[in-house]
Every structure is written in C-alpha cells, then in structure tokens.
Design an enzyme around this catalytic site. Structure first.
Site, PDB file in Angstrom:
ATOM      1  N   ILE A  82      57.661  36.538  33.531  1.00  0.00           N
ATOM      2  CA  ILE A  82      56.466  36.744  34.185  1.00  0.00           C
ATOM      3  C   ILE A  82      55.806  37.852  33.729  1.00  0.00           C
ATOM      4  O   ILE A  82      56.578  39.063  33.742  1.00  0.00           O
ATOM      5  CB  ILE A  82      56.718  36.761  35.903  1.00  0.00           C
ATOM      6  CG1 ILE A  82      57.231  35.840  36.701  1.00  0.00           C
ATOM      7  CG2 ILE A  82      55.331  37.149  36.645  1.00  0.00           C
ATOM      8  CD1 ILE A  82      57.772  35.729  37.929  1.00  0.00           C
ATOM      9  N   HIS A 164      36.650  40.195  40.918  1.00  0.00           N
ATOM     10  CA  HIS A 164      35.168  40.029  41.091  1.00  0.00           C
ATOM     11  C   HIS A 164      34.482  39.542  39.877  1.00  0.00           C
ATOM     12  O   HIS A 164      34.564  39.788  38.809  1.00  0.00           O
ATOM     13  CB  HIS A 164      34.450  41.293  41.387  1.00  0.00           C
ATOM     14  CG  HIS A 164      34.480  41.728  42.689  1.00  0.00           C
ATOM     15  ND1 HIS A 164      34.222  41.344  43.748  1.00  0.00           N
ATOM     16  CD2 HIS A 164      35.477  43.109  42.971  1.00  0.00           C
ATOM     17  CE1 HIS A 164      34.748  42.273  44.892  1.00  0.00           C
ATOM     18  NE2 HIS A 164      35.355  42.986  44.320  1.00  0.00           N
ATOM     19  N   CYS A 206      34.389  34.614  42.717  1.00  0.00           N
ATOM     20  CA  CYS A 206      32.952  34.084  43.035  1.00  0.00           C
ATOM     21  C   CYS A 206      32.565  33.272  41.643  1.00  0.00           C
ATOM     22  O   CYS A 206      32.561  33.425  40.480  1.00  0.00           O
ATOM     23  CB  CYS A 206      31.898  35.172  43.412  1.00  0.00           C
ATOM     24  SG  CYS A 206      32.248  35.906  44.947  1.00  0.00           S
ATOM     25  N   SER A 234      36.232  36.165  51.589  1.00  0.00           N
ATOM     26  CA  SER A 234      37.819  36.907  51.910  1.00  0.00           C
ATOM     27  C   SER A 234      38.308  36.318  53.410  1.00  0.00           C
ATOM     28  O   SER A 234      37.452  35.566  54.079  1.00  0.00           O
ATOM     29  CB  SER A 234      37.391  38.208  52.074  1.00  0.00           C
ATOM     30  OG  SER A 234      36.459  38.663  53.060  1.00  0.00           O
TER      31      SER A 234
END
EC number: 2.6.1.-
Length: 395
Positions: A82, A164, A206, A234
C-alpha cells in the site's frame, strides 16, 4: 480360423490405439487446464491511496482516504503493498479535540486512523510529480522500498484519489493540479512497462467523471462520485469538530465494504449501485469499455483484497520437460562457469605489489607567499636604488 484370429488381433490393436490416443488427449487437456490456470488472473494486489488536500476544513478528504486504507488492510492487502499519500495530518492537528484519531461517523464509533497507520508520503511530499513517479516507477534509486510501487504484469492495482477538482483536473494542495491527460498518459506508461494486470481507478471529487474520459489503456475500470458539471457533496457534519467528516460517495462505499469479507463473492456490479443519486445527490459514474472482463465476473476482492487463486484437484499432472534442452542448458552453464571462474582474494587485491610500490614524485610548486615575497623584494631594491623621484618614468 486364421481369419478370426487376424480380425481379433486387428480389433485389439485398434482398441489399444484408441485407448492411447484418448489417454494422451485427456493428459494434454489436463496440462492445458493447468497451464491456463497458472497463466490467467493475477498473483498480487497493490493499492495507491491519495488525499490531495491540506488544511483543517478538508478533514473529510483525509477521512475518505483512511477509510479506504482501513478496508483494504482488513481484506488482506499488507502495508508493504500500500502506498499511502496524505497531504495533511488531521490526527495531530491542534484543532482536533481528540488527538491521534480521525473519525468517519459523527457518533465517533469508527476511528479510521487506528494505531498502525503507515503514511508513505506526507505533507509537501504529496505532489503531482511524486504521484506520477510512483505510478511509472521513475523514482531515484535512493527511494526506500516503502515509497515504491513494485508491481508487475500480474498485479491488480487499486488507485483511489480524493480532493478538490474540476472539469478535467484534480488539485494538489491548492498549489498545482494534475489533468486527465497526464493521468491517462501515466496509466499508458504503466501498461507499456508491464506494471499492472488490471487497474481499478476510483475518484471522489467534483466532476470526477471527467478524470477518466481520456483513458485509453487496456484493462482499466474507473468509478467516479459525480458527472461532469456536478459537485461531489460532503456528509456527516460534526459540530464538535466543526467540519464534515466524510464525502457522501466514499461514506456509502465504506458502508458497502464493511459487509465484505475475504471469501465474499460480491462483484463489481454491486459496487456500481452503492450510492444512487437519491443518496449521493450527485450522479456517480463508471467506465468499463477498456476492461476485458465482464464486471459481474469481477469480485470485489480482486482489487480491495489479497485473495490468492487456488484450485484443488485429485488428478496427477505430469509436466514433461525436454531432456535435450535441459542437457544443452546444463552444458552452457558449465562453460560459463569455466569462463567466469572467480578470482582469488590475492589476485583481486595484490597487497604485496601495493606495499612495495615506490612513491610517485610530486610536481614542485613554489610555497605559498613565495611569489608575493619575491615581488616585495624587487620593489624594495628598486626604491633603494632609484628612489621615489624615478617612479614617474615607470608609470
């Protein structure tokens, strides 16, 4: 009588030939099945989990990533497979009323930070350059093993990203961004360099669907939390912390993964349905045209877990090897060993010769200040001989 004997012998020979041919066909069929078993599917799993946002008000993005991290570890992928990239450390933030914890539910039941989190890239190490270098393997030789994606052509890779974004880009720490073209080209490099068998890409941001529009490499399945023109919203506001704890899409994906165990037969089609528009408000999307297998035949644990493919058989499989090839390869190895005999220690390092070497004569150089002193002597002799009045004839 003779005719009867000849007919019986012919029938016996024919039966023996048929029996041998049937046996050889059955043996070859078993060998083909064994070869197909070992050559198909994947042998190892990897996960690259990326949170690209900093600052306290982006608490939910860190919680998103840690939630997926917790799930893949629970299903069998070890920390050594990972690569965890967190742009900020919310657990140690001074605003956190409960230090060393990150929660995904407002009732504070599930601490996704845990007590054994291994963050590989943190803070300002989370950049577009480092992310692309991890994917493509173009990293400095001094990079530790924990920061490398050591996958191969038998690896199934899960890549999860959150932060974002907008139409065709995802921001990294409000200072730079990665475009969908750069991401698509990185995946193509991975395919050309045989760094994955199948790849699952999930993004919670988004207009997330815009990030997989430019993909063109094979064996990629992609999921996004929102379509182009939509925001990813959210979820779970917490007045005690003052921020939202998670994003809606990842919240419902986490609820779905909590019901999965390593032996689960749940497939990817079930994952496509975990967050309908009635719950997510946005419209999740997925793309499977580049993926060769039918999603209904792809188990969740093919990407979120580390389950090895095992098949039990009671039949004996004999793997035949060409003895001539083995003998020739053995002779070549013997010749190579004779040609490349290791040198003895004394031959590698002739100490006696080194000790008895005469020292090399060094080139002579004037000592420091010699030239300056010589010029000072010349000037003193000149002044003593001619005096200051003759200086005008020189300068």
């Amino acid at each position: 009588m003779a005719v009867t004997d000849s007919l019986s012998r012919a029938a016996t020979v024919l039966a023996a030939v048929l029996l041998l041919s049937f046996g050889s066909v059955a043996a070859s069929h078993i060998e083909d099945q064994a070869e197909q078993f070992f050559r198909s599917g994947h042998t190892n799993n990897w996960a690259v989990l990326v949170c690209t946002s900093r600052f306290w008000f982006n608490y939910r993005h860190v919680a998103n990533t840690l939630s997926v991290y917790r799930s893949v570890k629970r299903l069998g992928i070890p920390d050594s497979h990972i690569v965890l990239m967190l742009a900020d450390d919310m657990a140690c933030n001074p605003r956190n009323p409960k230090p060393a914890t990150v929660f995904s539910h407002k009732n504070m039941e599930l601490n996704v930070y845990g007590d054994d989190v291994e963050v590989d890239y943190r803070s300002y190490e989370v950049t577009v350059e480092n992310f692309l270098r991890v994917l493509t393997g173009r990293i400095p030789p001094s990079t530790p093993r924990s920061k490398r994606l050591l996958s191969d052509d038998r690896s199934n890779i899960l890549i999860y990203m959150t932060g974002h974004g907008g139409n065709g880009f995802l921001k990294f720490q409000d200072s730079e961004e990665i475009t969908n073209i750069e991401l698509a080209d990185a995946f193509e490099q991975m395919w050309q360099k045989r760094r994955y068998n199948e790849l699952l890409f999930i993004i919670d941001t988004c207009q997330g669907a815009s990030m997989y529009e430019r993909f063109y490499s094979p064996n990629i399945m992609a999921l996004a939390s929102s379509q182009v023109g939509e925001d990813s919203l959210s979820h779970q506001p917490d007045p005690a912390i003052g921020v939202h704890l998670m994003d809606r899409y990842t919240f419902y994906v986490l609820e779905f993964l909590e019901e999965i165990n390593p032996a689960s037969q749940t497939n990817m089609n079930d994952l496509f349905q975990v967050c309908p528009k009635s719950l997510c408000v946005s419209t999740p999307g997925h793309r499977t045209d580049l993926f060769q297998r039918d999603p209904k035949n792809v188990l969740i644990t093919d990407f979120f877990g580390s389950v090895r493919k095992v098949e039990i058989t009671t039949e004996t499989i004999k793997l035949q090897q060409d003895s001539e090839i083995m003998e020739s390869s053995y002779k070549e190895d013997q010749m190579d060993e004779k040609l490349m005999e290791p040198l003895k220690y004394a031959e590698q390092l002739p100490v006696a010769q080194i000790i008895h070497q005469k020292p090399k004569l060094k080139d002579w150089h004037p000592p420091g200040g010699f030239i300056l002193g010589l010029w000072a002597l010349i000037i003193m002799v000149f002044f003593k001989t001619y005096g200051i009045k003759h200086m005008k004839f020189i300068f």
